[in-house]
Design an enzyme around this catalytic site. Structure first.
Site, PDB file in Angstrom:
ATOM      1  N   HIS A 420       0.830  -1.201   0.000  1.00 25.81           N
ATOM      2  CA  HIS A 420       0.000   0.000   0.000  1.00 25.81           C
ATOM      3  C   HIS A 420       0.867   1.254   0.000  1.00 25.81           C
ATOM      4  CE1 HIS A 420      -3.298   2.761   1.228  1.00 25.81           C
ATOM      5  NE2 HIS A 420      -2.316   3.352   1.901  1.00 25.81           N
ATOM      6  N   GLU A 421       1.854   1.297   0.893  1.00 26.80           N
ATOM      7  CA  GLU A 421       2.716   2.474   0.951  1.00 26.80           C
ATOM      8  C   GLU A 421       3.557   2.608  -0.312  1.00 26.80           C
ATOM      9  OE1 GLU A 421       2.258   4.739   3.017  1.00 26.80           O
ATOM     10  OE2 GLU A 421       0.955   3.615   4.362  1.00 26.80           O
ATOM     11  N   HIS A 424       1.661   4.397  -2.971  1.00 25.02           N
ATOM     12  CA  HIS A 424       1.753   5.858  -2.977  1.00 25.02           C
ATOM     13  C   HIS A 424       2.983   6.312  -3.757  1.00 25.02           C
ATOM     14  CE1 HIS A 424      -1.584   6.643  -0.383  1.00 25.02           C
ATOM     15  NE2 HIS A 424      -1.080   6.007   0.654  1.00 25.02           N
ATOM     16  N   GLU A 458      -6.022   7.327  -1.748  1.00 28.49           N
ATOM     17  CA  GLU A 458      -5.948   6.169  -0.874  1.00 28.49           C
ATOM     18  C   GLU A 458      -6.548   4.934  -1.529  1.00 28.49           C
ATOM     19  OE1 GLU A 458      -4.235   5.944   1.838  1.00 28.49           O
ATOM     20  OE2 GLU A 458      -3.672   8.048   1.632  1.00 28.49           O
TER      21      GLU A 458
END
Length: 563
Positions: A420-421, A424, A458
């Site tokens: 997930h990070e 980004h 997100e």
């Protein structure tokens, strides 16, 4: 839209991006006590306030053979019917005496663990147990508290005690250093093998380029035959995927695409020389490095492995140093040799887990170039960098100031959090450093309405994790998880494109059912910038030739998004 100043994305899956550092909002639903204020001890932590907290401390620093008291304090600012307390000791420490309410300790390659459930009301409860030091070296004690029935980082806490156990009385010190370490012996207990979601053995994309260093040239007039040294790099780690609040899944897997350097000394008193470099194999962790010796017998040869894949991704400590594991040395080498199976140092296991998780993303990154994104060309790629260290409270977030993912202590145990990070970072690369002006994203919740800009940034990162792991599950570093699969009948998830869970699952379905993958979508994003999912779907998809017809709109409708 003007490019904002340094931006920060906080929190594992479900985090917020804003022009200031914001608390992690990796939460599933708001609690009734939104004013909860339990925080990690580190004032710079980006972790969210929580209604539960835990601390751990030792009465004194024990040397081998000595005992001490481990005190665990659990703080609650709301009622919790079933709270789960999990304690894990490293192999260098053992439970000598415990509260009878704690479960009987279990042992494995990662040490010893015990747990119990508690009914909590506002206040602090203390649990004490006696522990004994049984081996020297770095050691980490971990404590986790969580709401078993409502898995959510805002109803959870993590504590860590790091020490380096000495052999003599008074020689044990606070803290631990594992950045450069020797390999862990391979004859320890083994854990589970590869899972169904393991990386492909025969990838369909180019591997990251290995460091270029030619084998050592033979001395003039001394044409000795080349010597090859082979082996396999593996890592034992604990995984939230397949685990639970009181027992994460044990894994023992090969490490793919790690930089490996072969070092040696031609003679016993000679200097250290770099003999060859390469990468471990994708899917099997195998390596074979060859060099041309300058003497008939090489006095010593050993391999060093670093948490870096070519120059495409790396994991670093708090001082931006890559982790390295060094194998045992081979002596008096005169022909081809094998180092056998080399295990990453156990104190580095989370660093290697995060490293290998990025390998999973690399092979399905949706790029037409040999870089992370299609708008970057060969030779001009920018890497994904993850910063982690034992006991870290600097996480969980990504910032475009240095394009670095910051993971807290147990975050790497959740592959979903790592990806997930990294998602980004991937979006930042697609947008060439630009970022939307995100609003109403601190705090926010993955299943609740925030803003359309927050839902987009997100939701995309959530979707990257879901695609990498082929699911719709959110996991946390403490082993808890929840499934975010949804349709129009799903309760507990808000409707519309301001809810990131809806955006994430709609994206995954568009990529798999309409676009034939996400490469075309990512290529479009590298050429057009979007601030919302509406802009992505209504403006840029049709302009780039991606379908927005009845099938695509039905997917959105099923996920409660209508335009």
């Amino acid at each position: 839209m003007p490019r904002p100043a340094a931006l920060v994305a906080a929190g594992g899956i479900g985090a917020c991006i804003a022009t200031v550092a914001v608390p992690s909002a990796y939460a599933v639903t708001p609690t009734s006590a939104d004013s909860c204020t339990v925080r990690p001890a580190d004032k710079n932590s980006e972790a969210p306030p929580s209604c539960l907290g835990v601390t751990a401390s030792l009465g004194r620093l024990p040397a081998i053979g000595e005992r001490t008291t481990l005190t665990v304090a659990v703080t609650a600012q709301t009622d919790v019917k079933r709270a789960g307390l999990s304690l894990q000791l490293p192999p260098a420490l053992r439970i000598a005496d415990r509260d009878p309410a704690l479960a009987a300790p279990t042992n494995d390659a990662f040490g010893q663990r015990t747990s119990r459930t508690l009914a909590l009301s506002p206040g602090t409860r203390t649990i004490k147990l006696e522990v004994k030091a049984v081996a020297a070296g770095p050691a980490q004690i971990q404590a986790d508290i969580s709401d078993i029935d409502r898995p959510d980082p805002r109803r959870a806490g993590h504590a860590s005690v790091e020490l380096t156990i000495g052999k003599a009385k008074g020689s044990t010190a606070k803290g631990m250093s594992v950045t450069e370490a020797e390999a862990t012996p391979a004859d320890g207990p083994t854990a589970g093998g590869p899972t169904a979601n393991d990386r492909p053995a025969r990838p369909g994309a180019a591997a990251p380029a290995a460091p270029s260093a030619p084998p050592q040239a033979a001395a003039p007039g001394r044409p000795y035959a080349p010597v090859c040294v082979s082996g396999t790099l593996r890592n034992r780690f604990q995984s939230s995927e397949g685990g639970s609040w009181n027992r994460k899944a044990d894994r023992d897997l090969p490490v793919s695409n790690a930089n490996v350097t072969l070092w040696g000394r031609a003679t016993a008193g000679g200097g250290t020389q770099k003999l060859a470099t390469g990468l471990t194999g994708n899917g099997d962790g195998a390596f074979k490095l060859c060099y041309t010796p300058s003497t008939s017998v090489t006095s010593q040869v050993w391999a060093e492995f670093q948490t870096q894949a070519g120059s495409m991704w790396s994991v670093v400590d708090g001082y931006n140093r890559r982790y390295s594991t060094t194998s045992n040395a081979l002596s008096n080498v005169s022909g081809n040799k094998s180092l056998g199976t080399v295990y990453a140092n156990s104190g580095q296991s989370r660093a290697w887990h995060a490293f290998d998780t990025l390998n999973k993303l690399w092979w399905d990154r949706g790029s037409t170039s040999t870089c992370w994104t299609s708008n970057q060309r060969d030779g001009r790629c920018t890497p994904i960098t993850v910063q982690w260290y034992p006991g870290s409270q600097d996480g969980t977030y990504w910032t475009n100031r240095d394009d670095k993912v910051h993971l807290a202590d147990s975050d790497p145990d959740s592959g979903h959090t790592t990806v997930h990070e990294a998602g980004h970072s991937l979006m930042g690369k697609l947008y060439n450093g630009w970022w939307p002006n995100v609003t109403n994203c601190s705090p926010h919740y993955v299943n609740r309405t925030s803003s359309t800009t927050c839902g987009w940034t997100e939701g995309y990162a959530d979707a990257v994790a879901f695609r990498a792991f082929k699911d719709t599950v959110m996991t946390w570093g403490n082993g808890s998880s929840t499934n975010l699969a949804n349709d129009r009948t799903t309760r507990g998830i808000d409707w519309g494109d301001a809810c990131e869970a809806r955006v994430a699952t709609a994206l995954v379905d568009l990529w798999s059912q309409v676009d034939g993958g996400w490469t075309k979508s990512n290529t479009m994003m590298s050429r057009e910038r979007q601030s919302t999912f509406r802009e992505y779907f209504l403006t840029d998809r049709p302009a780039y030739g991606l379908d927005t017809g009845s099938k695509a709109r039905t997917i959105l409708y099923n996920h409660t998004i209508q335009y």
